[in-house]
Motif scaffolding. Sequence first.
Motif, PDB file in Angstrom:
ATOM      1  N   ALA A 367      21.498  26.947  40.986  1.00 50.54           N
ATOM      2  CA  ALA A 367      21.070  25.585  41.281  1.00 50.54           C
ATOM      3  C   ALA A 367      21.280  24.670  40.082  1.00 50.54           C
ATOM      4  CB  ALA A 367      19.597  25.590  41.699  1.00 50.54           C
ATOM      5  N   ARG A 368      21.032  25.171  38.889  1.00 49.14           N
ATOM      6  CA  ARG A 368      21.248  24.356  37.684  1.00 49.14           C
ATOM      7  C   ARG A 368      22.721  23.998  37.518  1.00 49.14           C
ATOM      8  NH1 ARG A 368      23.451  24.357  32.977  1.00 49.14           N
ATOM      9  NH2 ARG A 368      24.363  26.400  33.424  1.00 49.14           N
ATOM     10  N   ALA A 370      25.007  23.883  39.835  1.00 47.49           N
ATOM     11  CA  ALA A 370      25.429  22.968  40.903  1.00 47.49           C
ATOM     12  C   ALA A 370      24.972  21.543  40.632  1.00 47.49           C
ATOM     13  CB  ALA A 370      24.878  23.454  42.240  1.00 47.49           C
ATOM     14  N   ALA A 371      23.798  21.391  40.010  1.00 47.14           N
ATOM     15  CA  ALA A 371      23.266  20.060  39.721  1.00 47.14           C
ATOM     16  C   ALA A 371      23.815  19.491  38.411  1.00 47.14           C
ATOM     17  CB  ALA A 371      21.746  20.114  39.664  1.00 47.14           C
ATOM     18  N   ALA A 373      22.760  20.295  35.470  1.00 49.94           N
ATOM     19  CA  ALA A 373      21.622  20.103  34.566  1.00 49.94           C
ATOM     20  C   ALA A 373      21.863  20.803  33.238  1.00 49.94           C
ATOM     21  CB  ALA A 373      20.343  20.631  35.219  1.00 49.94           C
ATOM     22  N   THR A 417      19.013  15.906  30.903  1.00 45.51           N
ATOM     23  CA  THR A 417      18.617  16.138  32.284  1.00 45.51           C
ATOM     24  C   THR A 417      18.468  17.627  32.544  1.00 45.51           C
ATOM     25  OG1 THR A 417      19.761  14.148  33.034  1.00 45.51           O
ATOM     26  CG2 THR A 417      19.239  15.794  34.705  1.00 45.51           C
ATOM     27  N   LEU A 419      16.390  20.924  35.167  1.00 44.93           N
ATOM     28  CA  LEU A 419      15.853  21.366  36.449  1.00 44.93           C
ATOM     29  C   LEU A 419      14.529  22.078  36.171  1.00 44.93           C
ATOM     30  CD1 LEU A 419      17.055  21.177  39.327  1.00 44.93           C
ATOM     31  CD2 LEU A 419      17.763  23.567  39.067  1.00 44.93           C
ATOM     32  N   VAL A 439      14.127  18.113  44.307  1.00 41.98           N
ATOM     33  CA  VAL A 439      15.507  18.271  44.776  1.00 41.98           C
ATOM     34  C   VAL A 439      15.726  19.549  45.579  1.00 41.98           C
ATOM     35  CG1 VAL A 439      16.490  16.889  42.918  1.00 41.98           C
ATOM     36  CG2 VAL A 439      16.168  19.357  42.573  1.00 41.98           C
ATOM     37  N   GLY A 440      14.721  20.411  45.713  1.00 43.19           N
ATOM     38  CA  GLY A 440      14.948  21.638  46.472  1.00 43.19           C
ATOM     39  C   GLY A 440      13.815  22.628  46.320  1.00 43.19           C
ATOM     40  N   GLN A 458      14.259  17.504  39.472  1.00 44.60           N
ATOM     41  CA  GLN A 458      15.136  17.011  38.416  1.00 44.60           C
ATOM     42  C   GLN A 458      14.289  16.219  37.425  1.00 44.60           C
ATOM     43  OE1 GLN A 458      19.015  15.295  39.485  1.00 44.60           O
ATOM     44  NE2 GLN A 458      18.540  13.583  38.114  1.00 44.60           N
TER      45      GLN A 458
END
Length: 475
Positions: A367-368, A370-371, A373, A417, A419, A439-440, A458
Amino acid sequence: MNPWLIGLLALTALRLAAAALLPVAPDEAYYWIWGRNLQPGYLDHPPMVGLWIAAGTGLLGDNPLGIRLLGPLGLALASVAVARAGDALFPQSRPGKSAALLLNAMPLTNAGAVLMTPDTPLVVFWCLALWAAARLHATGDGRYWLAVGGFAGCALLSKYTAALFGAGLLLWLVADPSARRWWRGAWLYLGGVAAVLLFLPVVAWNASHGWASFAKQGGRAGAGTEFGLRYVWELLGGQLALASPVLFVICALGIGVGVADWARRRSGGVGLLLGLMLPAALVFLWQATGSRVQGNWPAVLYPAACIAAAAFAAPRWQRIGAWIGGGMTLAILLQAAFSPIPLPRSADPTLARLAGWPELAREVEAARAAAGADFVAAEEYGLAAELALHLPREVPVVAISDRWDLFTLPEPPPGRTGLMLRSLRRGEGAPLWPGAVRVGEVLRGRDGVEAERYRLFQVETPPGREPSALLPRPR
């Protein structure tokens, strides 16, 4: 070779294997941070558990066995100490080996041998101090006071509960006629000086940090404002499970018979044994009349209680208790390692504390990435420590809360930035970090059984607005 010693070595080997196999619990991961940021004190406890972890990971690396290495080894040494102490206090019946067997059969003891928490070094040094006090009584050699003070000081460096050992010694010195002679010599006071000198760094750290640790732990003492028996029944029920039912009962009966024996014969050995148990037992019972006593706190009672059980309880019931306690321990370890029974979180503490951390870290890292971050963060100290232990080394992990101001860890750079994870158990309140945007969601579990859910936010590192720290990573 002595069969008893062979059995102890085999048990230690099994505990080392379990320590290597079981996932690291959040509290253990947090104490691993201590081992990477050694100080004379911390908000929660004195520093000994961090020192033990630093020694183990220095030898074997930042892995479960390295974190826990000194636990199984220390409990083996403590078992020898309990055996020698039992024989010294009861030289005619020599119940020491039986006492060590009872202690090692308890699920609570085995948990302390495999999982590394402050109770692990506390119990080890408590047993060593018990041995030194028993030798002092048996030999009349005042030099043993130095060993008593040294081991008691190390126990104080493990957890503040060790002060109850000193209270027990004081009770023995006042109440037992055979012990009062020690007030007239210098060795008693030299032993006390040794304990105080070992503990002074913790006092100095507290003095320079607003007495933070003393205030936190001192605030947990006391029975609360309303008298009731709810927590007393909870305490007793918990000990029936943690010590195992038969072993808890014969320990309680052994203490009761010991009190009657001392009242009748004033035996110095029995008096010492009771002195080291009764203050702690009364403190825990008193606190339970108004507030919760954690199930692991009474662990320090069991070394002496097992000696009393081995000295006064029927051998048949000792064997039954040892088999039941050992069977319970084996079942718990098998469930923790292999989860043969898909129990829900409410019925399986091994699921709640141990399950799914590496898998969670992999999902968070995906997830990090993909974002896009820069870092991963968490408000809960155990969760942050688990992420620091399991995420890829190049990913910064930020911990958020006031406790991190008491560490000497670097702050995260502002304007980045990241997560952030937040457990659903913390409710719907706003995160500590201002400006967090949800965010999820991610899930931690084992074999399809849910252990815990986390919201993903985030966040951006604000300059100096929230206490935070960059956590160390595995080497």
